[in-house]
Design a protein around this motif. Structure first.
Motif, mmCIF file in Angstrom:
data_model
loop_
_atom_site.group_PDB
_atom_site.id
_atom_site.type_symbol
_atom_site.label_atom_id
_atom_site.label_comp_id
_atom_site.label_asym_id
_atom_site.label_seq_id
_atom_site.Cartn_x
_atom_site.Cartn_y
_atom_site.Cartn_z
ATOM 1 N N ALA A 1 -9.515 6.776 1.037
ATOM 2 C CA ALA A 1 -9.229 7.435 -0.244
ATOM 3 C C ALA A 1 -9.729 8.875 -0.232
ATOM 4 O O ALA A 1 -9.032 9.792 -0.685
ATOM 5 C CB ALA A 1 -9.889 6.652 -1.386
ATOM 6 N N SER A 2 -10.932 9.089 0.292
ATOM 7 C CA SER A 2 -11.474 10.449 0.361
ATOM 8 C C SER A 2 -10.618 11.339 1.254
ATOM 9 O O SER A 2 -10.346 12.507 0.922
ATOM 10 C CB SER A 2 -12.907 10.399 0.888
ATOM 11 N N ALA A 3 -10.173 10.793 2.394
ATOM 12 C CA ALA A 3 -9.324 11.569 3.305
ATOM 13 C C ALA A 3 -8.002 11.944 2.647
ATOM 14 O O ALA A 3 -7.506 13.070 2.803
ATOM 15 C CB ALA A 3 -9.076 10.774 4.585
ATOM 16 N N LEU A 4 -7.422 10.997 1.884
ATOM 17 C CA LEU A 4 -6.151 11.277 1.215
ATOM 18 C C LEU A 4 -6.305 12.378 0.180
ATOM 19 O O LEU A 4 -5.506 13.329 0.152
ATOM 20 C CB LEU A 4 -5.635 9.998 0.556
ATOM 21 N N ASP B 1 -7.165 -3.667 2.605
ATOM 22 C CA ASP B 1 -8.306 -2.990 3.221
ATOM 23 C C ASP B 1 -8.241 -1.478 3.001
ATOM 24 O O ASP B 1 -9.262 -0.821 2.764
ATOM 25 C CB ASP B 1 -8.355 -3.291 4.719
ATOM 26 N N LEU B 2 -7.031 -0.926 3.090
ATOM 27 C CA LEU B 2 -6.868 0.524 2.893
ATOM 28 C C LEU B 2 -7.229 0.934 1.470
ATOM 29 O O LEU B 2 -7.986 1.893 1.253
ATOM 30 C CB LEU B 2 -5.431 0.938 3.201
ATOM 31 N N PHE B 3 -6.688 0.208 0.490
ATOM 32 C CA PHE B 3 -6.930 0.578 -0.903
ATOM 33 C C PHE B 3 -8.387 0.368 -1.307
ATOM 34 O O PHE B 3 -8.873 1.011 -2.243
ATOM 35 C CB PHE B 3 -6.009 -0.231 -1.820
ATOM 36 N N ALA B 4 -9.083 -0.504 -0.599
ATOM 37 C CA ALA B 4 -10.488 -0.757 -0.914
ATOM 38 C C ALA B 4 -11.440 0.158 -0.150
ATOM 39 O O ALA B 4 -12.647 0.137 -0.406
ATOM 40 C CB ALA B 4 -10.830 -2.217 -0.605
ATOM 41 N N SER B 5 -10.910 0.951 0.763
ATOM 42 C CA SER B 5 -11.756 1.788 1.615
ATOM 43 C C SER B 5 -11.994 3.154 0.992
ATOM 44 O O SER B 5 -11.039 3.917 0.767
ATOM 45 C CB SER B 5 -11.107 1.959 2.990
ATOM 46 N N PRO B 6 -13.235 3.537 0.716
ATOM 47 C CA PRO B 6 -13.508 4.880 0.193
ATOM 48 C C PRO B 6 -13.256 5.974 1.226
ATOM 49 O O PRO B 6 -12.987 7.120 0.869
ATOM 50 C CB PRO B 6 -14.994 4.805 -0.188
ATOM 51 N N PHE C 1 -16.230 16.405 7.261
ATOM 52 C CA PHE C 1 -15.289 15.718 6.381
ATOM 53 C C PHE C 1 -14.065 15.359 7.196
ATOM 54 O O PHE C 1 -13.935 15.774 8.354
ATOM 55 C CB PHE C 1 -14.910 16.572 5.168
ATOM 56 N N THR C 2 -13.185 14.611 6.617
ATOM 57 C CA THR C 2 -11.995 14.179 7.333
ATOM 58 C C THR C 2 -10.782 14.287 6.425
ATOM 59 O O THR C 2 -10.872 14.040 5.221
ATOM 60 C CB THR C 2 -12.150 12.734 7.840
ATOM 61 N N THR C 3 -9.672 14.713 6.995
ATOM 62 C CA THR C 3 -8.391 14.666 6.302
ATOM 63 C C THR C 3 -7.656 13.402 6.733
ATOM 64 O O THR C 3 -8.098 12.685 7.632
ATOM 65 C CB THR C 3 -7.540 15.897 6.642
ATOM 66 N N LEU C 4 -6.537 13.122 6.105
ATOM 67 C CA LEU C 4 -5.811 11.899 6.431
ATOM 68 C C LEU C 4 -5.341 11.880 7.889
ATOM 69 O O LEU C 4 -5.528 10.874 8.584
ATOM 70 C CB LEU C 4 -4.633 11.718 5.470
ATOM 71 N N PRO C 5 -4.723 12.959 8.413
ATOM 72 C CA PRO C 5 -4.351 12.931 9.831
ATOM 73 C C PRO C 5 -5.561 12.766 10.757
ATOM 74 O O PRO C 5 -5.469 12.053 11.761
ATOM 75 C CB PRO C 5 -3.666 14.292 10.042
#
Length: 583
Positions: free
Chosen positions: A379-382, A371-376, A533-537
């Motif tokens: 990915a955008s946050a990372l 689910d994580l790898f398929a989620s845009p 926008f969002t960052t990973l944390p």
């Protein structure tokens, strides 16, 4: 290390440090000052209304008092746990020393959110502790371990302990280790030699560690929000609520001002007794003035009393040869293992088939990773976190490295004051620095800018760059520069061919510290992103507020693996650079 006395050298030092001071003025000092003026702004102009509300509404005083209590408890426990680890690092052989440092840096570079989420697995109703006790037949019903003062303090200690160790180690390593054996030779027993000789020499490091962790805890909101209940609300949570939900800048600024004043009073007392330079690993200064004579007398009386009591207790135990040091720092290893274990528990949780985090995990599935790898969104946050982190690290290194040279190699007027200014982003509670910068950015219409976030993160990372490079320059032999100059090398050639290659391991470490500071930051990201926008944390935080699911455990495991990879690359790069230096 001698320092230039000439006015030319002073001008050079001032020129090297000027960009740092201007940058901090623009990103920290002026924004915080403007924020604090907002506490005196009312609907019709100048007003004390915000402070009257703080006095008249009891809940704010209760939150401030409870914040100080939780921060002080966490800082005290962190220092007690950090002391044996710091001593173990200072005494260990090279092999054990490397292992201990890995054990410290691994949790230090692991995300605050990851470490906090890990304790939900340990302390939850269906967590490790309750599950183990129920299976052993010790309890019939799960204990309420989460959402208590205990759970918040435990989470804070886990976050603060690596910082306490890193603060304490330089002071303990700078001590003359021959003094304690000398005391034994003169007949001092172990308790007396420890409390009268050894511990006073460690006191500067212990107090610096307590102060650093205490102030850091004052600005925390992640741990009390996830591990505590409304009864454990801390002041940073109230400030965030007033800004994001109530849009009440006046009350938020008033709370920030009260927190700042309390912090400055604590730092003033610390500077009078120890000296702020100890926070940069420069040791302490002796207390000056007759006003502190009574404190010294009390300290002497207490240490001698504790030493005698300890010796009396040790007489009842089997004696051993105190001149021999343990080859295996067992106590330090146990403490570091306890720091890492909660995070490792997230690994099996990330493969569970259940939709909830419980212990033991049910089944085996890679669903959450898929689910994580398929989620845009993830990915955008990372990618945004990586881009902002690299930009912040480059900017902080470009500004901070010249400042480190200035502090290490030149006499600068007002050096202590300037060093304190450089340390301001870590001296002040982070919530105040973040809120001040957000206040200015909102006035300039720059909220929601990744560039603005990178600049803010560079300000937070700058002290770590300066301190790390300064520590590296302390061991640099400046006679190499003089030899290169005699052989005809100009300033640029000496810098690029002699100085920088030798101190490159320290520069690499400073860059990694700066990147990690940016990548792991949630406080500033929470404000500056503005929801655009969002960052990973921040993405992890948003998900954690809804439900702590196995998907967060999967993200945490990936981040943990990333930390391991960064550490491996860091140690490999340092080893390669060191090998080239001596080749």
């Amino acid at each position: 290390m001698s320092q230039p006395e000439s006015s030319g050298g002073r001008w050079t030092g001032a020129a090297l440090i000027s960009p740092t001071m201007l940058f901090l003025a623009a990103t920290v000092f002026i924004p915080v000052a403007l924020l604090l003026t907002a506490s005196l702004n009312g609907p019709s102009g100048f007003s004390y209304g915000s402070f009257e509300r703080l006095v008249k509404v009891p809940v704010y005083a209760q939150v401030l008092g409870h914040t100080a209590y939780l921060a002080a408890a966490a800082a005290s426990i962190s220092v007690l746990a950090a002391f044996p680890v710091a001593v173990g690092i200072s005494r260990a052989s090279n092999g054990w020393r490397q292992l201990l440092w890995i054990g410290v840096l691994l949790p230090f570079w692991t995300s605050f959110l990851v470490r906090t989420i890990a304790w939900i697995v340990v302390l939850g109703r269906n967590g490790l502790v309750n599950g183990t006790l129920q299976q052993a037949g010790i309890i019939d019903q799960p204990l309420e371990l989460l959402y208590t003062n205990m759970s918040v303090v435990v989470g804070l200690v886990h976050v603060l302990l690596p910082l306490a160790i890193l603060t304490m180690v330089p002071v303990i390593e700078a001590m003359d280790r021959r003094l304690v054996p000398a005391a034994w030779t003169l007949g001092a027993r172990p308790g007396t030699s420890f409390f009268v000789i050894y511990f006073p020499l460690c006191a500067a490091g212990c107090t610096a560690a307590w102060l650093t962790t205490f102030v850091s805890a004052l600005g925390f909101f992640i741990t009390p929000a996830l591990l505590g209940s409304p009864k454990q609300t801390m002041v940073a949570q109230i400030i965030i609520q007033q800004v994001q939900e109530m849009m009440d800048w006046g009350l938020a600024a008033a709370l920030a001002l009260v927190t700042l004043l309390a912090t400055l009073v604590v730092y003033w007392a610390y500077d009078r007794v120890v000296g702020l330079s100890s926070l940069a690993g420069e040791g302490s200064r002796a207390a000056e003035g007759q006003s502190l004579g009574a404190i010294r007398k009390i300290k002497t009386s207490v240490t001698w009393t504790l030493g005698r009591w300890t010796d009396a207790a040790l007489r009842k135990l089997p004696q051993r040869d105190h001149t021999e040091e343990r080859r295996v720092p067992l106590g330090a290893l146990l403490i570091l293992a306890a720091m890492t274990l909660p995070v490792l528990l997230l690994v099996p949780e990330s493969f569970t088939t259940s939709s909830f985090i419980d212990w033991p995990p049910k089944g085996f599935s890679t669903r959450w990773y898929e689910d994580l790898f398929a989620s845009p969104v993830w990915a955008s946050a990372l990618w945004r976190s990586l881009g902002v982190g690299i930009g912040a690290a480059v900017l902080a290194s470009a500004i901070g490295i010249p400042a480190a040279f200035a502090f290490a190699h030149y006499r600068i007027p007002g050096r202590s004051l300037l060093l304190g200014a450089v340390l301001a982003p870590i001296i002040l509670p982070r919530i105040i620095v973040a809120l001040g910068l957000f206040y200015v950015l909102s006035k300039l219409g720059l909220v929601g800018s990744s560039v603005a976030l990178a600049v803010g993160h560079a300000a937070l990372a700058l002290p770590f760059v300066v301190i790390t490079v300064m520590a590296t320059l302390k061991s640099y032999d400046r006679r190499l520069d003089a030899a290169a100059s005699v052989l005809g090398a100009r300033t640029g050639a000496r810098l690029t061919r002699v100085t920088l290659p030798i101190i490159m391991p320290g520069i690499v470490s400073a860059f990694i510290f700066a990147f990690g500071t940016s990548f792991d930051d949630l406080t500033l990201s929470l404000f500056v992103s503005g929801g655009l926008f969002t960052t990973l944390p921040k993405q992890m935080w948003d998900d954690a507020l809804l439900k702590v699911s196995p998907s967060l455990a999967a993200v945490s495991v990936l981040l943990f693996v990333g930390v391991l990879a960064v550490m491996a690359l860091s140690f490999g790069a340092r080893a390669l650079l060191t090998k080239r230096r001596f080749a």
